[in-house]
Design an enzyme around this catalytic site. Structure first.
Site, PDB file in Angstrom:
ATOM      1  N   LEU A  50      -1.999  -4.803   5.821  1.00 38.65           N
ATOM      2  CA  LEU A  50      -1.751  -4.074   4.585  1.00 38.65           C
ATOM      3  C   LEU A  50      -2.777  -4.594   3.582  1.00 38.65           C
ATOM      4  CD1 LEU A  50       0.272  -2.012   3.414  1.00 38.65           C
ATOM      5  CD2 LEU A  50       1.720  -3.923   2.739  1.00 38.65           C
ATOM      6  N   ASP A  51      -3.489  -3.699   2.914  1.00 36.19           N
ATOM      7  CA  ASP A  51      -4.538  -4.102   1.968  1.00 36.19           C
ATOM      8  C   ASP A  51      -4.029  -5.119   0.952  1.00 36.19           C
ATOM      9  OD1 ASP A  51      -6.380  -2.470   3.099  1.00 36.19           O
ATOM     10  OD2 ASP A  51      -6.455  -0.992   1.493  1.00 36.19           O
ATOM     11  N   PRO A  52      -4.897  -6.061   0.511  1.00 40.28           N
ATOM     12  CA  PRO A  52      -4.498  -6.984  -0.561  1.00 40.28           C
ATOM     13  C   PRO A  52      -4.016  -6.263  -1.817  1.00 40.28           C
ATOM     14  CG  PRO A  52      -6.517  -7.752   0.465  1.00 40.28           C
ATOM     15  CD  PRO A  52      -6.234  -6.397   1.059  1.00 40.28           C
TER      16      PRO A  52
END
EC number: 5.4.99.25
Length: 322
Positions: A50-52
């Site tokens: 999951l993207d930062p």
């Protein structure tokens, strides 16, 4: 003066699934390492990054659960996102530099028409700021070097695209969307493509994963809440390993067959054909419910092993259940 050495954490076997509400700014691996440290677990993995800049559902698998994490890479995902209209950035999100601005003069009817076009099977060109690899190197590494490389379009499925809110006037026009999609969908690219189709461009200012497979954000715990708990209470937050197999047909074996199956031997019985089967052994003196042995499939009355727990893992799970 030499700083005192940090005390080493005594790792231990932990088995189960922690549903973490990943905070903004942490990478999936950073969140995993934080949870692993808090539970003193010796083995952990997650079911897809999951993207930062994204928050929300991040299932973290411990111990025996890591054997089934791959199954959830293919699961459908649901996101809520906000697309800021009229401003295009270099990364398609709020972290990038502004590269273009346009007035927003589309109507509500045009928004609905465009969203309809992006529902169903669509093609996307993966963004340069992504972890997808080309020639053994992540695309974002090329992007950091100021390079753009050719990317093949990919087909993804947008099962549902719901307009939750919108503002087409004022200084910060936006669309708030809820997207249920197949694996491999880039929500930043989807938002950018929708805004481009509206003639004004745009970028994401919020991205939150609210569901992955059977797991929803309502079931999740935050890092802060986990930190505040006593250590023994943290273990109670874990879902059992079999929670990763909700759509597998259950098969329970007697003791003799269970032992042979765990050694990798096929078993025969009166089972209908199933591509996905969760195999259990009989209840024990310390556990009333059947004990998960692994997964596999049935074909022509034969039970064929897939991913199996080890006898040591099964014993450890039984010990923590007492």
């Amino acid at each position: 003066m030499t700083a005192a050495p940090r005390a080493r954490v005594q790792r231990r076997p932990v088995h189960g699934v922690l549903l973490l509400d990943k905070p903004l700014g942490l990478s999936s691996n950073q969140a995993l390492q934080k949870a692993k440290w808090l539970l003193r677990a010796d083995k952990a993995g997650h079911t897809g990054t999951l993207d930062p800049l994204a928050t929300g559902v991040l299932p973290i698998c411990f111990g025996a659960a890591t054997k089934f994490s791959q199954l959830h890479l293919d699961a459908d995902k649901t996101y809520e996102t906000v697309v800021r209209l009229g401003v295009t950035t270099s990364t398609a999100d709020a972290e990038g530099e502004v590269v273009d601005t346009h007035p927003v003069d589309c109507s509500a009817g045009q928004v609905v028409e465009v969203l309809d076009r992006f529902t169903g099977s669509i093609t996307q060109v993966p963004p340069m700021h992504s972890a997808l690899k080309k020639d053994g190197k992540a695309l974002y590494e090329y992007a950091r070097e100021g390079k753009t490389v050719e990317r093949e379009p990919r087909t993804v499925m947008i099962h549902d695209l719901e307009l939750l809110d919108m503002q087409l006037q004022g200084t910060e026009p936006f669309l708030k969307l809820r997207v249920r999609c197949s694996k491999g969908t880039y929500i930043r690219t989807l938002g950018e493509d929708i805004a481009r189709a509206l003639g004004c461009g745009g970028h994401l200012t919020l991205l939150r994963r609210v569901q992955t497979g059977p797991f929803s954000v309502d079931q999740c715990i935050t890092v802060e809440a986990l930190e505040a708990m006593p250590e023994d209470q943290r273990l109670r937050c874990l879902l059992p390993v079999e929670s990763l197999l909700p759509h597998h047909a259950p098969v329970t074996l007697a003791s003799d067959d269970a032992a042979r199956f765990l050694s990798g031997m096929r078993r025969r019985g009166h089972w209908p054909d199933h591509e996905q089967v969760a195999i259990y052994g009989p209840p024990t003196d310390t556990r009333r419910a059947p004990v998960l042995l692994g997964c596999g499939h049935t074909q022509a009355g034969e039970l064929i092993p897939g991913r199996l727990l080890s006898p040591i893992e099964i014993q450890q799970i039984l010990e923590t259940a007492t």
